[in-house]
Design an enzyme around this catalytic site. Structure first.
Site, PDB file in Angstrom:
ATOM      1  N   THR A   1       0.842  -1.188   0.000  1.00 57.14           N
ATOM      2  CA  THR A   1       0.000   0.000   0.000  1.00 57.14           C
ATOM      3  C   THR A   1       0.886   1.250   0.000  1.00 57.14           C
ATOM      4  O   THR A   1       2.023   1.188   0.457  1.00 57.14           O
ATOM      5  CB  THR A   1      -0.858  -0.050   1.283  1.00 57.14           C
ATOM      6  OG1 THR A   1      -1.769  -1.123   1.144  1.00 57.14           O
ATOM      7  CG2 THR A   1      -1.589   1.236   1.567  1.00 57.14           C
TER       8      THR A   1
ATOM      9  N   ARG B   1     -14.214  -7.365  -0.678  1.00 62.77           N
ATOM     10  CA  ARG B   1     -13.566  -7.114   0.626  1.00 62.77           C
ATOM     11  C   ARG B   1     -13.136  -5.644   0.730  1.00 62.77           C
ATOM     12  O   ARG B   1     -12.584  -5.072  -0.193  1.00 62.77           O
ATOM     13  CB  ARG B   1     -12.355  -8.034   0.764  1.00 62.77           C
ATOM     14  CG  ARG B   1     -11.515  -7.813   2.028  1.00 62.77           C
ATOM     15  CD  ARG B   1     -10.330  -6.898   1.782  1.00 62.77           C
ATOM     16  NE  ARG B   1      -9.392  -6.911   2.910  1.00 62.77           N
ATOM     17  CZ  ARG B   1      -8.324  -6.116   2.991  1.00 62.77           C
ATOM     18  NH1 ARG B   1      -8.054  -5.265   2.020  1.00 62.77           N
ATOM     19  NH2 ARG B   1      -7.543  -6.163   4.031  1.00 62.77           N
TER      20      ARG B   1
ATOM     21  N   ASP C   1      -8.705  -1.525   5.600  1.00 62.46           N
ATOM     22  CA  ASP C   1      -8.500  -0.353   6.455  1.00 62.46           C
ATOM     23  C   ASP C   1      -8.254   0.931   5.673  1.00 62.46           C
ATOM     24  O   ASP C   1      -8.587   2.033   6.129  1.00 62.46           O
ATOM     25  CB  ASP C   1      -7.287  -0.589   7.355  1.00 62.46           C
ATOM     26  CG  ASP C   1      -6.028  -0.866   6.513  1.00 62.46           C
ATOM     27  OD1 ASP C   1      -6.092  -1.725   5.615  1.00 62.46           O
ATOM     28  OD2 ASP C   1      -5.000  -0.211   6.741  1.00 62.46           O
TER      29      ASP C   1
ATOM     30  N   THR D   1      -0.219   1.171   6.993  1.00 60.52           N
ATOM     31  CA  THR D   1      -0.132   0.066   6.034  1.00 60.52           C
ATOM     32  C   THR D   1       0.075  -1.218   6.825  1.00 60.52           C
ATOM     33  O   THR D   1       0.619  -1.188   7.923  1.00 60.52           O
ATOM     34  CB  THR D   1       1.032   0.285   5.050  1.00 60.52           C
ATOM     35  OG1 THR D   1       1.272  -0.939   4.338  1.00 60.52           O
ATOM     36  CG2 THR D   1       2.328   0.702   5.724  1.00 60.52           C
ATOM     37  N   GLY D   2      -0.352  -2.325   6.237  1.00 61.52           N
ATOM     38  CA  GLY D   2      -0.186  -3.601   6.922  1.00 61.52           C
ATOM     39  C   GLY D   2      -1.464  -4.413   6.846  1.00 61.52           C
ATOM     40  O   GLY D   2      -2.267  -4.227   5.916  1.00 61.52           O
ATOM     41  N   HIS D   3      -1.683  -5.266   7.819  1.00 59.40           N
ATOM     42  CA  HIS D   3      -2.823  -6.184   7.773  1.00 59.40           C
ATOM     43  C   HIS D   3      -4.128  -5.435   8.059  1.00 59.40           C
ATOM     44  O   HIS D   3      -4.418  -5.057   9.197  1.00 59.40           O
ATOM     45  CB  HIS D   3      -2.618  -7.308   8.797  1.00 59.40           C
ATOM     46  CG  HIS D   3      -3.616  -8.399   8.671  1.00 59.40           C
ATOM     47  ND1 HIS D   3      -4.624  -8.613   9.573  1.00 59.40           N
ATOM     48  CD2 HIS D   3      -3.786  -9.331   7.707  1.00 59.40           C
ATOM     49  CE1 HIS D   3      -5.369  -9.641   9.184  1.00 59.40           C
ATOM     50  NE2 HIS D   3      -4.876 -10.093   8.055  1.00 59.40           N
ATOM     51  N   GLY D   4      -4.907  -5.237   6.991  1.00 60.31           N
ATOM     52  CA  GLY D   4      -6.072  -4.359   7.064  1.00 60.31           C
ATOM     53  C   GLY D   4      -7.092  -4.755   8.107  1.00 60.31           C
ATOM     54  O   GLY D   4      -7.597  -3.910   8.855  1.00 60.31           O
TER      55      GLY D   4
HETATM   56  N1  ASP Z   1      -3.673  -2.311   4.559  1.00 59.37           N
HETATM   57  C1  ASP Z   1      -3.838  -2.867   3.238  1.00 59.37           C
HETATM   58  C2  ASP Z   1      -5.051  -3.732   3.230  1.00 59.37           C
HETATM   59  O1  ASP Z   1      -5.184  -4.566   4.096  1.00 59.37           O
HETATM   60  C3  ASP Z   1      -2.656  -3.656   2.764  1.00 59.37           C
HETATM   61  C4  ASP Z   1      -1.299  -3.039   3.022  1.00 59.37           C
HETATM   62  O2  ASP Z   1      -1.176  -2.017   3.650  1.00 59.37           O
HETATM   63  O3  ASP Z   1      -0.303  -3.575   2.586  1.00 59.37           O
HETATM   64  O4  ASP Z   1      -5.844  -3.617   2.350  1.00 59.37           O
END
Ligand code: ASP
Length: 343
Positions: free
Chosen positions: A199, A227, A230, A250-253
């Protein structure tokens, strides 16, 4: 003067001084960007570093040449949406139908006005639609067909959905379907299933202390159709408040949105933590409680920087006071001179 009235008098004076400071404050302009937190394979590191440096440079130059704070973050994020090294716009990861579904958000810190879009399938720059939602609608979020119709009415061009799909994204979906990874796989990462994708986000403050934040994503490889993560949610993926600061995550939404990560960091700063302390504490608390990882970039309303990730890596870059700073691995911090007039 009795003690109580002395107290009231001091309080009023302090309040007056605060307002005065807010009105005349001159801040060193800063733009900070991220290119996603995760387990990034070595062969994708150089492209991500190059991409975040370009994005921060473009954003800073826009600010420096008189562009607005929204122009600066938009230009920075658009350049990463165009870059297949990142999971946003062209190069977005794919859902279970092998299709792109993109999301983006933008918030302006002066009035908290926000624009968010989700389930965008055939427009290359979701961040620009988010900005239009912010500036031109009475709403904060549009999704799917309604977002598409709004964008077309605003003059956005649609593109064939397949033109946003890269070979690397197709390969990542194939790897996901063959090997799992629970939806968390970095493009190009075959063996060790990654804990994130890429992201993109930008946070900027101008010389008058105006703050704005933008975040854009393709989501996660192998996600269900429809889906929503975040990134398009204010308080989770994005937050901007001129009185406190700005954050892009950023990371696990699914994990980030459960703890409203961007707003948690803002609350930490409101309570007196520095941007670095607030960012580190909120991300570590999230990962300790819910296991999954994340990263964030943060600016305070004075232009101080916070940046942290509990994932293995996060590409980041900022421009401040004639220097460009960047890195991707823990404790990596490179600094070079920045020439705002260089082409
Ligand atoms: N946060 C993003 C999502 O889960 C993915 C990411 O940040 O890499 O859609």
């Amino acid at each position: 003067m009795c003690l109580l009235s002395l107290y009231e008098h001091t309080k009023q004076r302090t309040h007056f001084t605060d307002i005065y400071k807010t009105e005349i404050k001159m801040v060193e302009p800063v733009i900070i960007v991220h290119g996603g937190a995760g387990d990034i394979p070595e062969n994708r590191v150089p492209a991500k570093i190059k991409g975040v440096k370009l994005a921060a440079s473009l954003g800073y130059k826009s600010l420096n040449s008189g562009g607005s704070i929204l122009d600066a973050i938009e230009v920075a994020v658009r350049s990463m949406e165009d870059d297949e090294a990142f999971n946003a716009g062209y190069g977005s990861v794919l859902n279970l139908d092998a299709a792109v579904e993109m999301e983006a958000s933008m918030q302006r810190g002066s009035d908290l006005q926000a624009g968010c879009v989700t389930l965008i399938r055939d427009i290359r720059h979701p961040i620009s639609i988010a900005r239009r939602v912010l500036e031109k609608t009475p709403h904060a979020m549009l999704g799917g067909d309604g977002a598409r119709r709004f964008a077309i009415s605003e003059g956005f061009e649609t593109v064939p959905p397949s033109s946003l799909v890269t070979d690397a994204a197709l390969q990542a979906l194939e790897d996901f379907l063959n090997g799992g990874g629970g939806g968390r796989i970095e493009i190009g990462h075959k063996k060790d299933m990654g804990d994130g994708v890429s992201t993109v986000g930008a946070v900027a403050i101008d010389s008058e202390g105006r703050i704005a934040v933008a975040t854009s994503t393709g989501g996660m490889t192998g996600k269900y159709v429809g889906r929503i993560g975040d990134t398009p949610q204010i308080g989770s993926g994005t937050y901007a408040d001129d009185k406190i600061g700005g954050v892009s995550t950023t990371g696990h939404g699914e994990t980030i949105l459960k703890v409203c990560l961007a707003h948690s960091i803002i609350i930490g700063m409101e309570k007196g933590l520095s941007p670095q302390e607030a960012t580190t504490q909120a991300i570590d608390a999230m990962t300790n409680r819910l296991t999954e990882t994340a990263g964030a970039i943060t600016l305070s309303n004075k232009g101080d920087i916070g940046m942290y990730f509990s994932s293995k890596m996060m590409a980041w870059c900022y421009v401040k006071a004639g220097k460009i700073h960047y890195g991707i691995k823990p404790n990596e911090h490179n600094i070079e001179d920045f020439d705002v007039n260089a082409p």
